[in-house]
Design an enzyme around this catalytic site. Sequence first.
Site, PDB file in Angstrom:
ATOM      1  N   LYS A 211       0.849  -1.208   0.000  1.00  0.00           N
ATOM      2  CA  LYS A 211       0.000   0.000   0.000  1.00  0.00           C
ATOM      3  C   LYS A 211       0.878   1.249   0.000  1.00  0.00           C
ATOM      4  CE  LYS A 211      -4.002  -2.092   0.201  1.00  0.00           C
ATOM      5  NZ  LYS A 211      -4.947  -2.022  -0.943  1.00  0.00           N
ATOM      6  N   ARG A 212       2.108   1.073  -0.446  1.00  0.00           N
ATOM      7  CA  ARG A 212       3.082   2.179  -0.552  1.00  0.00           C
ATOM      8  C   ARG A 212       3.236   2.901   0.794  1.00  0.00           C
ATOM      9  NH1 ARG A 212       3.061  -1.041  -4.150  1.00  0.00           N
ATOM     10  NH2 ARG A 212       2.786  -0.527  -6.361  1.00  0.00           N
TER      11      ARG A 212
ATOM     12  N   LEU B  93      -6.174   6.505   2.597  1.00  0.00           N
ATOM     13  CA  LEU B  93      -7.430   7.154   2.185  1.00  0.00           C
ATOM     14  C   LEU B  93      -8.638   6.251   2.405  1.00  0.00           C
ATOM     15  CD1 LEU B  93      -5.976   8.779  -1.039  1.00  0.00           C
ATOM     16  CD2 LEU B  93      -6.764  10.009   1.003  1.00  0.00           C
TER      17      LEU B  93
ATOM     18  N   GLY C  23       0.471  13.034   4.332  1.00  0.00           N
ATOM     19  CA  GLY C  23       0.817  12.678   5.706  1.00  0.00           C
ATOM     20  C   GLY C  23       2.205  12.063   5.823  1.00  0.00           C
TER      21      GLY C  23
ATOM     22  N   GLU D 193       4.311  14.959   6.240  1.00  0.00           N
ATOM     23  CA  GLU D 193       4.121  15.478   7.606  1.00  0.00           C
ATOM     24  C   GLU D 193       4.920  14.649   8.617  1.00  0.00           C
ATOM     25  OE1 GLU D 193      -0.038  17.351   8.204  1.00  0.00           O
ATOM     26  OE2 GLU D 193      -0.378  15.534   7.028  1.00  0.00           O
TER      27      GLU D 193
ATOM     28  N   GLU E 235      -3.555  17.101  -1.139  1.00  0.00           N
ATOM     29  CA  GLU E 235      -4.800  17.193  -0.357  1.00  0.00           C
ATOM     30  C   GLU E 235      -5.905  17.893  -1.139  1.00  0.00           C
ATOM     31  OE1 GLU E 235      -1.860  17.119   0.901  1.00  0.00           O
ATOM     32  OE2 GLU E 235      -1.861  16.255   2.907  1.00  0.00           O
TER      33      GLU E 235
ATOM     34  N   ARG F 293      -7.794  15.687  -3.238  1.00  0.00           N
ATOM     35  CA  ARG F 293      -8.610  14.709  -2.490  1.00  0.00           C
ATOM     36  C   ARG F 293      -9.740  15.393  -1.727  1.00  0.00           C
ATOM     37  NH1 ARG F 293      -6.182  11.907  -5.648  1.00  0.00           N
ATOM     38  NH2 ARG F 293      -4.101  11.118  -5.219  1.00  0.00           N
TER      39      ARG F 293
ATOM     40  N   GLY G 108      -3.523  17.117   8.058  1.00  0.00           N
ATOM     41  CA  GLY G 108      -4.051  16.856   9.404  1.00  0.00           C
ATOM     42  C   GLY G 108      -2.994  16.330  10.359  1.00  0.00           C
TER      43      GLY G 108
END
Length: 269
Positions: free
Chosen positions: A35-36, A76, A119, A122, A142, A145, A150
């Site tokens: 899922k990378r 996601l 993320g 982040e 983001e 999407r 966050g």
Amino acid sequence: MTQGNAETADAGASGLLRIERADRVLTVGLNRPAKRNALNDGIILEIGECFASLPEDIGAVVIHGIGDHFSSGLDLSELTEHDATGGLLHSQMWHRVFDRIQYSRVPVIAALKGAVIGGGLELACSAHIRVAEPSTYFALPEGQRGIFVGGGGSVRLPRLIGVARMMDMMLTGRVYSATEGASYGFAQYVTEAGNGLGKAMELATKVASNAPLTNFAVLQALPMIAEANPQTGLLMESLMATVAQSDKEAKRRIREFLEHKTAKVKPKS
Ligand SMILES: COc1cc(/C=C/C(=O)SCCNC(=O)CCNC(=O)[C@H](O)C(C)(C)COP(=O)(O)OP(=O)(O)OC[C@H]2O[C@@H](n3cnc4c(N)ncnc43)[C@H](O)[C@@H]2OP(=O)(O)O)ccc1O
């Protein structure tokens, strides 16, 4: 968490993280390559547990991605399950975990390659030093999407790259290469292909050999001093310098230098 060897930390056993130890350096591998290395709740919580229970004799941590990518960001498939309250709690959970990294007792080095997205970026920004392989690319999709950062990105990223550049990234979805990223402050080192983790380990070994109190001052006090007004900052600096130099570790290290028992500071020949 996959057990790397007998000294592996005990943050859990789901296999979402691969945690190994080499001498005083702990390596934390994000382990969802299929899922990378998308960051689901499980992996975020395990990162939190790992940083909450770092072995006392660890001197540095390297965080990296298993497979070709550091991280594709938020998983996601999980975000759609949140209502507004759930969303707030989710984001605050990320904040707590990434704060544990930023305010860790020991330096944390992120070894980056492939996607460092959303993320994932982040997460990388909560580390203290970032090392990028040439395959690394940085993006904040983001806007595409329909969401917002966050994981503390709106606080940490502008401090690294400036508000204007972050606005451009978020509004245009622009993708930065490793070298561009390095010139803007996303990364401090760009290595040869395949050498990111090796370089990060080399740096981690070096920083782990510093006096613990100096590392502590750099991690905890330096960011506060840099943001304080100059008078407060200078006072904090003097206080920190006084505490550090009165420590017996500083006395020992300075004596070793004066007795010619320790390495001099010279450029690489
Ligand atoms: C709002 O509150 C928040 C927000 C946040 C943080 C937000 C963000 O992180 S936004 C950014 C989200 N990430 C993305 O948009 C990147 C999406 N992924 C990609 O573009 C690509 O997968 C790739 C990373 C470029 C890799 O491409 P490729 O090598 O071709 O691999 P794929 O075939 O696309 O992927 C393989 C497999 O993985 C799944 N996957 C990849 N990324 C994600 C992801 N981010 N989430 C879920 N799943 C992902 C992909 O679907 C494939 O699955 P299959 O089942 O089809 O095999 C933080 C906190 C807040 O509170």
